[in-house]
Design a protein around this motif. Structure first.
Motif, PDB file in Angstrom:
ATOM      1  N   TYR A  34       0.818  -1.212   0.000  1.00 11.66           N
ATOM      2  CA  TYR A  34       0.000   0.000   0.000  1.00 11.66           C
ATOM      3  C   TYR A  34       0.851   1.261   0.000  1.00 11.66           C
ATOM      4  O   TYR A  34       1.894   1.325   0.649  1.00 11.66           O
ATOM      5  N   GLY A  35       0.361   2.258  -0.695  1.00  8.87           N
ATOM      6  CA  GLY A  35       0.987   3.572  -0.684  1.00  8.87           C
ATOM      7  C   GLY A  35       2.319   3.567  -1.407  1.00  8.87           C
ATOM      8  O   GLY A  35       2.639   2.658  -2.183  1.00  8.87           O
ATOM      9  N   LYS A  36       3.094   4.627  -1.181  1.00 13.65           N
ATOM     10  CA  LYS A  36       4.438   4.678  -1.749  1.00 13.65           C
ATOM     11  C   LYS A  36       5.407   3.885  -0.894  1.00 13.65           C
ATOM     12  O   LYS A  36       6.351   3.273  -1.387  1.00 13.65           O
ATOM     13  N   LEU A  37       5.168   3.918   0.413  1.00  9.66           N
ATOM     14  CA  LEU A  37       6.114   3.288   1.325  1.00  9.66           C
ATOM     15  C   LEU A  37       6.081   1.762   1.218  1.00  9.66           C
ATOM     16  O   LEU A  37       7.130   1.110   1.293  1.00  9.66           O
ATOM     17  N   GLY A  38       4.873   1.216   1.056  1.00 14.52           N
ATOM     18  CA  GLY A  38       4.733  -0.240   1.049  1.00 14.52           C
ATOM     19  C   GLY A  38       5.683  -0.939   0.079  1.00 14.52           C
ATOM     20  O   GLY A  38       6.526  -1.748   0.499  1.00 14.52           O
ATOM     21  N   PRO A  39       5.588  -0.638  -1.199  1.00 12.38           N
ATOM     22  CA  PRO A  39       6.476  -1.310  -2.163  1.00 12.38           C
ATOM     23  C   PRO A  39       7.957  -0.999  -1.926  1.00 12.38           C
ATOM     24  O   PRO A  39       8.817  -1.834  -2.204  1.00 12.38           O
ATOM     25  N   LEU A  40       8.238   0.190  -1.407  1.00 15.75           N
ATOM     26  CA  LEU A  40       9.620   0.558  -1.135  1.00 15.75           C
ATOM     27  C   LEU A  40      10.219  -0.387  -0.081  1.00 15.75           C
ATOM     28  O   LEU A  40      11.368  -0.830  -0.200  1.00 15.75           O
ATOM     29  N   VAL A  41       9.432  -0.706   0.922  1.00  8.82           N
ATOM     30  CA  VAL A  41       9.896  -1.615   1.970  1.00  8.82           C
ATOM     31  C   VAL A  41       9.899  -3.065   1.470  1.00  8.82           C
ATOM     32  O   VAL A  41      10.853  -3.807   1.707  1.00  8.82           O
ATOM     33  N   ALA A  42       8.851  -3.437   0.760  1.00 12.46           N
ATOM     34  CA  ALA A  42       8.606  -4.855   0.473  1.00 12.46           C
ATOM     35  C   ALA A  42       9.588  -5.471  -0.513  1.00 12.46           C
ATOM     36  O   ALA A  42       9.623  -6.690  -0.662  1.00 12.46           O
ATOM     37  N   ASN A  43      10.351  -4.641  -1.189  1.00  9.26           N
ATOM     38  CA  ASN A  43      11.280  -5.193  -2.174  1.00  9.26           C
ATOM     39  C   ASN A  43      12.742  -5.084  -1.763  1.00  9.26           C
ATOM     40  O   ASN A  43      13.638  -5.358  -2.578  1.00  9.26           O
ATOM     41  N   GLY A  44      12.986  -4.675  -0.516  1.00  8.10           N
ATOM     42  CA  GLY A  44      14.338  -4.733   0.003  1.00  8.10           C
ATOM     43  C   GLY A  44      15.143  -3.475  -0.200  1.00  8.10           C
ATOM     44  O   GLY A  44      14.806  -2.588  -0.998  1.00  8.10           O
ATOM     45  N   SER A  45      16.243  -3.411   0.527  1.00  8.92           N
ATOM     46  CA  SER A  45      17.041  -2.182   0.586  1.00  8.92           C
ATOM     47  C   SER A  45      17.827  -1.948  -0.706  1.00  8.92           C
ATOM     48  O   SER A  45      18.070  -0.807  -1.093  1.00  8.92           O
ATOM     49  N   LYS A  46      18.213  -3.012  -1.403  1.00  3.20           N
ATOM     50  CA  LYS A  46      18.978  -2.823  -2.632  1.00  3.20           C
ATOM     51  C   LYS A  46      18.141  -2.082  -3.675  1.00  3.20           C
ATOM     52  O   LYS A  46      18.580  -1.099  -4.280  1.00  3.20           O
ATOM     53  N   LYS A  47      16.920  -2.566  -3.858  1.00  2.00           N
ATOM     54  CA  LYS A  47      16.012  -1.914  -4.808  1.00  2.00           C
ATOM     55  C   LYS A  47      15.644  -0.512  -4.342  1.00  2.00           C
ATOM     56  O   LYS A  47      15.544   0.426  -5.140  1.00  2.00           O
ATOM     57  N   ALA A  48      15.414  -0.383  -3.032  1.00  2.00           N
ATOM     58  CA  ALA A  48      15.048   0.930  -2.501  1.00  2.00           C
ATOM     59  C   ALA A  48      16.174   1.925  -2.736  1.00  2.00           C
ATOM     60  O   ALA A  48      15.935   3.077  -3.130  1.00  2.00           O
ATOM     61  N   ALA A  49      17.416   1.489  -2.509  1.00  2.00           N
ATOM     62  CA  ALA A  49      18.562   2.374  -2.704  1.00  2.00           C
ATOM     63  C   ALA A  49      18.692   2.774  -4.171  1.00  2.00           C
ATOM     64  O   ALA A  49      19.002   3.927  -4.490  1.00  2.00           O
TER      65      ALA A  49
END
Lengths: 639, 639
Positions: free
Chosen positions: B420-435
């Motif tokens: 959900y939201g912008k934060l959800g997918p950012l968290v759910a796919n891990g720090s490498k993708k988020a970075a």
């Protein structure tokens, strides 16, 4: 009558009964198995009837609902656990801490049948354990066990843990309370197998006894419980045929209950102007199309009549609908329901039309063990208080508790369950207590009877429901009797505005409901496809009891209703308690087909008392009690 | 060697194995039962080893992790489901969508034993179903079933529904994904019986195949699976005796694991300056006393060694601790855990010391089917980004994502689960993708190896753990090997700052772990009370396999590790991937006993490669592969 019993002092297994009542005293740790007395079974049949007998005779006047002297009774009926369609019900009965009156709440699922198969018609819980315990029943082995290790857990986790703890050759079945019941919140209920015995706060009574759960496994078979299997099978076949062909209960003919679940009636009730909206300020919800049965079926419920649905045990109707929330912030939550009552009270009555929020609010009611009807009603009341500025954000933990705020709804339910903040306890103890605390005239629009919140039918749009609510034995109940179908859905073409004939309708229907459904252990929903007489035709071969005719059977219902009425009378309830909230009696319904109506209770209640054989204060007369064979009641009521 | 097999081409039931591999192709709906080949069993034993063989030989180079050609393998070992203490493990193996490498994740509970008792050593899932399905296994009956009706449901509800759907004479056991796996979130895992096969995103692979769950019921008995029951019982008795007397694993002697669960080591790890705090900015959490083992035992966990605890099947250690939240806004939530890793990553690493919030965050990881370690690590990374103003509230859905914000932690987990939201997918796919998405130098403090978040031991305070993380076959793993005990808790008096000898320690321990625990089906925690040689002593009579000595057994571990290494090499991973985040290599640990340290990976990695018989790029040499009997690997790696 009851000729089979001439030679028997007790009811034997194989006469629709397991033949044994289990009595567990949590103070002394005594566990007794008592043979079910045939006289009692003759007079009160089972479930509600039997439990009413035990509660009346075994508790003293003025018993404190949350004290160790109160008793908590789980009871099945003679059709529970048999092959009768929907023969899966049990009831939980006690003196309610919410209303101070009698309360019986009923649940389906499979816990009731499992108890019967373990060899018990019911359990009478007495006393209070020194610390948290649960009861574990496996056939004749009954033990009181430590529950400290999971005290505090929600009902879902509690069920899971006890099933795991008692792994065996058959899944154990669990009835339990959640944290709300442990805290003795007045809206706490008993959850069994994700189904609720919902109303009246018996969860608080269970909590007051430090009893977290009753887990049971039984190895009996449905066939073992029948007196005349051949005749019984014939009657059962007739019942199945009728249910299967009904446009309400037949899955194969796309019956409304099978396809849309209980929410199938939302359109009709809203069209009748009787869908309680924004704390009963109106009877029409302008957003009904978002949350009525077809919308829920399309967006929320699992596919109708799915091969995967998990109905109550032995249910051919399949009204159970699983909701899986697939989008938004609550995606992933899933639970059986929300039912019509939940959608109404947590939805329209709170002005909320967010399907997912309603489903999650209902999920958390089950999770914490809370009565969703009363919780929704109380939140709606508080929303009106908030909009009228009788309470402010300082009272709501900063939550913007206005009508239609879906997030606020969920937060309020969660706080009620956790007992958290200022808002939690305000919600969790119901609108009567909340109004008393808030004061400032708020009691006028606290929508309850005797403390129990009014369910999902606006009585100004159905006079019979108004009478039903006002004088039912457990406070505002929609099921004793349910005249809404006749009055609002046009099932019998009865004018909802009319008061004439409603006393008679309520009297007759209440007696039939008390015996044919609430005391046999069969689900009320079969009434959409067959009659009380069809139930009667199953009860006779199941029990072997002989009746002159169907009306004699209904008389047992009248006896039961007089007994619960007598219980309430003994506890001090009188005509003044048989009333409705100010709003419903004095404020005219502002719109819809019944625009301008109030409930004309004065026109119906005296007639109703008279039909019942009760005096002008609503007290059963000696004559009536005598005629019904309730002499032991006379002693208590008339000294 | 393996003399029993001279006359047998396949492994027979009664030799530690069920003897059958189940192969289910979800595209074609083909279901095959293949006899387990004796040559393969000889060479790779079971669980991780067997699965590695199948995945390597049956997938092609460059297989897309989330494509239908990838395979998802559930595998047990020869001790799974036997009377060996803690013989309850299974693993899930695939090519990871998170790391692009091999991944095996292991779980206890009872699903693995149940699969074995149903007659299968493992299941190889191929292809992709046209729509949501689950697999239902009851002994020899295996069917692919519609899962549309509960697709979207959280893991707890999924388990409940399938147990109810498949009521029988024994509780069905369920391994499933939650909504995170369905959405193919890269941190999605597989939950079975409220336990997680946690790391590496195989939940996303399961989701990519439209496979919601595997439910299984087996009627075999543990005793059926043993080649030499008398000798086996003797070895099992020795194992039980050792475990029972150990100050870590013996409940009767108040073993630390039994009393405090895995969180028992928090004090020691924090004292060693190696408890990852605020995204590995420091190795000491000033609030550790709030959430270390004794505090959790006092305030959160159920009573230690409670008679009510529900451990993994056949576990004498009883490390499982149920948490029941009794106060605050989350009162009523209850779940097994949080484990040491959860408390670290969701707690200290996020700067959170609210016990209840940590427990609820962990609850929701299980609920949605998310790897709690990686979720915590990713949230910690985002918290640092937020505090460094690389992201703002517009990126976090308005959530104040600063270190220590307990509410933000729970909200972030729930959004990750719901997608959900912008934060959800950012968290759910891990720090490498988020970075990668955030950019602006954030990758420097994204604390992962190959995409897998670093778990609960600060490697600057334990050089061996640094090496372990850098080159493990599934990315940053704390268990292949776990040198933290030796380095940080003083179990073997090894200097954590020293690099000398660590390559040898890591090499030997990794091989022993791969065979004795990850391929036998026994829990690694037995290693706190007995040796790998004791496991060996049970494997021999269980399987009837003959070995010259224990070292020959460990050589199987080396073979397995070379096979998974070869898998990664084939998929393009080289020395450049055997590294650590910038912070751990370049930024000095600011405080504690290891103040000033960085991980001196350069000093250890070349030596490690050499010990392994790998070339300077980390590729297994022909000689080594040949010596280990991995000729089929040579063909693929050297053409």
């Amino acid at each position: 009558m009851f000729s089979q019993f001439k030679e028997r002092k007790t009811v034997a297994k194989g006469y629709g009964f397991a033949g044994t009542i289990l009595r567990v005293n949590l103070s002394t740790k005594d566990i007794k198995k008592e043979p079910l007395n045939k006289e009692i079974a003759q007079k009160f049949l089972g479930a509600k009837g039997l439990a009413a007998y035990y509660l009346f005779t075994e508790t003293k006047k003025g018993v404190k609902p949350l004290g160790p002297e109160n008793k908590l009774i789980f009871m099945t009926g003679p059709l529970t656990g048999t092959r009768a369609p929907c023969g899966n019900r049990f009831c939980v009965c006690t003196k309610s801490p919410l209303t101070g009156s009698w309360v019986d709440s009923h649940s389906g699922g499979i816990w009731g049948p499992e108890l019967k198969w373990a060899g018990y018609d019911g359990i009478i819980i007495e006393g209070k354990a020194a610390g948290p315990v649960y009861i574990w029943i496996e056939d004749d082995k009954v033990t009181i066990r430590d529950a400290k290790w999971f005290w505090g857990a929600n009902t879902f986790t509690t069920e899971r843990l006890l099933k795991e703890k008692h792994v065996g050759n058959r899944m154990a079945r669990v009835a339990c309370i959640g944290p709300a019941g442990e805290r003795q919140a007045l809206l706490a209920n008993v959850i069994s197998e994700v189904r609720a015995a919902g109303r009246g706060g018996h969860g608080a009574v269970m909590g007051s006894k430090n009893l977290k759960a009753i887990a049971v496994r039984g190895h009996g078979k449905p066939g073992d419980l029948i007196a005349d299997p051949v005749k019984f099978d014939g009657a059962v076949k007739v019942a199945y045929d009728k249910l299967g062909k009904s446009p309400v209960t037949g899955p194969a003919v796309k019956g409304a209950l099978s396809i849309m679940g209980t929410s199938n009636i939302i359109r009709g009730i809203n069209a009748a102007g009787g869908w309680p909206t924004r704390n009963f300020q109106t009877g029409i919800f302008e957003k009904a199309s978002e949350i009525e049965g077809q919308a829920l079926t399309k967006y929320l419920y699992c596919p109708p009549v799915s091969p995967g649905m998990v109905p109550c045990w032995n249910c051919p109707i399949l009204c159970t609908h699983l909701s899986v929330i697939k989008k938004g912030k609550w995606a992933g939550f899933a639970d059986e329901g929300p039912e019509y009552e939940d959608v109404t009270l947590l939805g329209a009555t709170c002005g909320v039309f967010d399907r997912e929020a309603i489903a999650v609010a209902e999920y958390f009611c089950d999770f914490y063990g809370l009565d969703a009807i009363s919780i929704g009603g109380t939140i709606a009341f508080l929303m009106e208080c908030y909009e009228k500025k009788l309470i402010a954000q300082k009272d709501t933990d900063g939550i913007d508790l206005k009508f239609g705020n879906a997030d606020a709804l969920v937060q309020a339910v969660m706080r009620a369950g956790a007992g958290y903040g200022k808002l939690g306890p305000l919600v969790a103890n119901g609108s009567k207590k909340a109004a008393a605390k808030i004061g400032r005239g708020s009691a006028k629009f606290a929508i309850h009877v005797k403390g129990l919140e009014i369910p999902a039918y606006e009585p100004r749009a159905a006079q019979g429901m108004g009478l039903a609510y006002a004088r039912s034995d457990r406070g505002a109940c929609h099921l004793r009797p349910w005249t809404a179908g006749a009055e609002m859905l046009g099932l019998d073409g009865i004018n909802p505005k009319e008061t004439k004939g409603k006393a008679q309708l309520v009297k007759v229907s209440t007696d039939a409901t008390a015996i044919a459904f609430d005391s046999t252990g069969i689900c009320l929903f079969v009434a959409f496809g067959m009659g009380a007489d069809d139930v009667f035709n199953m009860v006779v071969p199941a029990t072997g009891f002989q009746y002159k005719d169907f009306s004699e059977f209904v008389t047992i219902g009248e006896r039961i209703n007089n007994l619960t009425r007598a219980f309430n009378t003994r506890e001090g309830l009188t005509k003044k308690d048989d009333t409705l909230p100010y709003r419903l009696l004095k404020e005219k319904l502002p719109s819809g087909p019944c625009k301008g109506q109030v409930v004309k209770l004065d026109k119906m209640l005296p007639e109703y008392y008279k039909l019942c054989g009760w005096d002008k204060t609503g007290k059963p007369t000696k004559n009536k009690l005598q005629a019904l064979g309730l002499d032991f009641v006379i002693n208590q009521l008339y000294g």
